[in-house]
Design a protein around this motif. Sequence first.
Motif, short mmCIF file in Angstrom:
data_model
loop_
_atom_site.label_atom_id
_atom_site.label_comp_id
_atom_site.label_asym_id
_atom_site.label_seq_id
_atom_site.Cartn_x
_atom_site.Cartn_y
_atom_site.Cartn_z
N ALA B 2 0.84 -1.20 0.00
CA ALA B 2 0.00 0.00 0.00
C ALA B 2 0.88 1.26 0.00
N ASP B 3 0.21 2.39 -0.12
CA ASP B 3 0.92 3.67 -0.14
C ASP B 3 1.03 4.27 1.24
N ILE B 4 2.10 5.02 1.44
CA ILE B 4 2.12 6.00 2.53
C ILE B 4 2.17 7.36 1.84
N PHE B 5 1.15 8.15 2.07
CA PHE B 5 1.07 9.48 1.47
C PHE B 5 1.77 10.51 2.37
N VAL B 6 2.49 11.41 1.76
CA VAL B 6 3.00 12.58 2.48
C VAL B 6 2.50 13.82 1.75
N VAL B 7 1.74 14.65 2.44
CA VAL B 7 1.20 15.84 1.79
C VAL B 7 2.22 16.98 1.90
N VAL B 8 2.73 17.40 0.76
CA VAL B 8 3.78 18.43 0.72
C VAL B 8 3.20 19.77 1.18
N LEU B 23 8.64 13.24 5.15
CA LEU B 23 9.18 12.31 4.15
C LEU B 23 10.18 11.36 4.82
N PHE B 24 10.97 11.92 5.73
CA PHE B 24 11.96 11.11 6.44
C PHE B 24 11.27 10.05 7.30
N LYS B 25 10.28 10.51 8.09
CA LYS B 25 9.57 9.58 8.97
C LYS B 25 8.88 8.49 8.13
N ALA B 26 8.26 8.93 7.04
CA ALA B 26 7.55 7.97 6.19
C ALA B 26 8.53 6.98 5.55
N ASN B 36 4.84 1.84 -0.28
CA ASN B 36 5.32 2.81 -1.27
C ASN B 36 5.22 4.21 -0.73
N LEU B 37 6.28 4.98 -0.87
CA LEU B 37 6.21 6.36 -0.39
C LEU B 37 5.74 7.28 -1.53
N THR B 38 4.58 7.85 -1.36
CA THR B 38 4.02 8.71 -2.40
C THR B 38 3.85 10.13 -1.86
N ALA B 39 4.57 11.07 -2.47
CA ALA B 39 4.41 12.47 -2.08
C ALA B 39 3.28 13.08 -2.89
N ILE B 40 2.44 13.86 -2.23
CA ILE B 40 1.33 14.52 -2.92
C ILE B 40 1.65 16.01 -2.97
N LEU B 83 -8.04 11.53 -3.83
CA LEU B 83 -6.84 10.70 -3.96
C LEU B 83 -6.89 9.52 -2.99
N ILE B 84 -7.42 9.77 -1.81
CA ILE B 84 -7.55 8.69 -0.82
C ILE B 84 -8.53 7.63 -1.33
N GLN B 85 -9.64 8.08 -1.90
CA GLN B 85 -10.63 7.13 -2.43
C GLN B 85 -10.05 6.27 -3.55
N LYS B 86 -9.14 6.88 -4.31
CA LYS B 86 -8.58 6.17 -5.46
C LYS B 86 -7.47 5.21 -5.04
N HIS B 87 -6.60 5.67 -4.12
CA HIS B 87 -5.39 4.89 -3.82
C HIS B 87 -5.43 4.15 -2.48
N HIS B 88 -6.39 4.45 -1.64
CA HIS B 88 -6.51 3.81 -0.33
C HIS B 88 -5.18 3.75 0.44
N PRO B 89 -4.51 4.88 0.65
CA PRO B 89 -3.22 4.84 1.36
C PRO B 89 -3.38 4.32 2.79
N PHE B 90 -2.42 3.51 3.19
CA PHE B 90 -2.42 2.97 4.56
C PHE B 90 -2.25 4.10 5.57
N LEU B 91 -1.33 5.03 5.26
CA LEU B 91 -1.12 6.18 6.14
C LEU B 91 -1.08 7.44 5.29
N THR B 92 -1.63 8.53 5.83
CA THR B 92 -1.47 9.83 5.18
C THR B 92 -0.87 10.78 6.19
N PHE B 93 0.31 11.31 5.86
CA PHE B 93 0.99 12.26 6.74
C PHE B 93 0.66 13.69 6.33
N ILE B 94 0.26 14.50 7.30
CA ILE B 94 0.02 15.93 7.09
C ILE B 94 0.74 16.64 8.25
N GLY B 95 1.27 17.80 8.02
CA GLY B 95 1.98 18.52 9.08
C GLY B 95 1.02 19.03 10.14
#
Lengths: 259, 322
Positions: B2-8, B23-26, B36-40, B83-95
């Motif tokens: 699955a993806d781990i999303f990081v919201v830039v 990005l580092f933590k992810a 998979n690390l996916t930056a948004i 994007l969440i509905q499409k890719h179902h990321p396991f985790l989404t990181f937001i600051g």
Amino acid sequence: MNIIVCIKRVPMTQEADLEIDELEKDVKKDALPFVINDWDNYAIEEAVLLREKTGGTVTAVTIGTEEDEEILRRALAMGADKAIRIDPGDLGLDGFVTSRILAEVIKGGDYDLVLTGLQADDYNCGMVGMMLAEHLGIAHAAGVTGIEPEGREATIRVELEGGMDGVLKIRFPALMSVQTGINEPRYVSIMGIRKASKKELKVIKTGDLNLTEDDLAQRTTVEMVFLPPETEGAEIIEGDSSMVAEKIIRILAENGVSV
Amino acid sequence: MADIFVVVEHRKGEVRDITFEMLFKASELCKESSHNLTAILLGGRDSAFLDDIAPWADRVITLEDERLENYNPDLYKEILHRLIQKHHPFLTFIGHTSFGMGFAPALSVKSGYPIATDCIDILIDNGRPMVTRQIYNGKVFSKDSFRESEGYIITLRQAVCTPEKTEERRGEVFKSELPPDLPEPRQEFMEFVEAGAGEVDISQADLLVSIGRGIGEEENVATVKELADLLGGVISCSRPVVDKNWLPSYHQVGTSGKSVKPKVYLALGISGAFQHVAGIAGAGTVIAVNKDKKAPIFRVSDYGIVDDLFKVVEALKVKLSG
Ligand SMILES: Cc1cc2nc3c(=O)[nH]c(=O)nc-3n(C[C@H](O)[C@H](O)[C@H](O)COP(=O)(O)OP(=O)(O)OC[C@H]3O[C@@H](n4cnc5c(N)ncnc54)[C@H](O)[C@@H]3O)c2cc1C
């Protein structure tokens, strides 16, 4: 403008010697003094200031026990017109459940603006405001430091980092979480609180609301809390004040600060 | 996988530090879990950020539109939800920043993915994340779990990770346009307003004598100001002092004030909330005076004095004028 302000009573922990409770899920609270959450105090003041400018009503809402009515009476004394306490019974509350219950009570009512504090001084989550906005399906902004309403919209200031603000236009109905310093909350006297006790204070039971089991299911759970090691890191300077002062002056000199 | 999303997060044409911290933590979590690390990256038309971000991520999904250049919680929430509905990321990181606080909890409600905010650590235990947070303004730590879900949202506190690039990820870039059926946002960004310069610049001082809510009354500010003068230092403060208008805002240290780098920082009656101590990371030596021996400020101090600040202030004055 009709305004709803959501507020919370929190323990004062800044100077307290906190202890963890037996279940290790929270601190022992029985000996702690409780106060209105600092952010919420600013939110009430802002609501009252806006009402003074534009007319309408201010309704203060809290989820809590009878003891928590203290902050509702305080809000009434500051100028709120009505107050609602929602009794949660023995429900476990996280940010989601709290916001879901508030939404159920607020939705369908005649309001233009919902104010909350940016965060509460106890669990420091800062999520109830924005979650509530989403349950209500209305516009939202967090960390607001200025509100200028003009008809069906407002120009607002949102605090960003580093001393910078963003200026936004936002459409009503809206939810804004208020940052400290937005105004100077008025002083509340005991007399004022006594007088305000004549105003309406309604109590609603969560059990009477149209909420499903899923609505009331916590999304996050505190598994365990603990105290970090005391004064870890710092070298503690002991002795009488005169010795402490001498030592401080020596540290300054050692670090290139000439006195 | 699955993806781990990081919201830039970016502002005024620059990627903010919190982005690289996330990005580092992810990437650390990805190493353990083969996600998979996916930056948004949601940005303006000619955001030049892509080259900064790509080496940190397996892929970068970018949407470009003028309306995304600046803070707009509605648009960010709506696009991320899709994007969440499409890719179902396991985790989404937001600051856990002004930006993230403005929409992340709403995104959680919208997507049905549970959220934990202001996290300082995350680990994955039996396929579920478990977070560490601070409560009661840093005096207590809490470990929280989530209700089982397909994905989870986490907002990360600023400056708890030191980004270190240990491996190169060659971020594959996927550009897409704004969906045409986005609802009209209910906010519109107008402008940035920067705090004007004050009479003193606390970020240039060698010695800061800093006061917090422990100062108690407005009259006491002058007492400490006298001490600062005697020491040849500059007075600074925590946020409550500015909120009460006891000092102008250009004296405030912290995330919403200034970052300072004095040789010595003397903190008087300041508890040490992270929004405050984030501003003193560059300080040489920190001396804290607080009557609460459990105040978090002691954890970031070199020297601590557990006492009434007024006793210490008076004793210093006596020594200096004697
Ligand atoms: C988005 C956001 C941004 C923020 N930005 C900032 C920022 O830039 N800067 C900032 O400072 N804060 C900021 N804050 C606020 C921050 O979270 C804390 O609330 C604040 O730093 C607390 O200030 P304080 O330590 O002075 O007060 P308190 O936390 O109330 O602590 C007062 C301390 O004084 C001690 N004390 C009391 N009396 C005495 C005495 N006589 N002698 C010795 N000690 C005494 C107490 O034991 C206590 O530890 C921000 C908050 C948010 C949500």
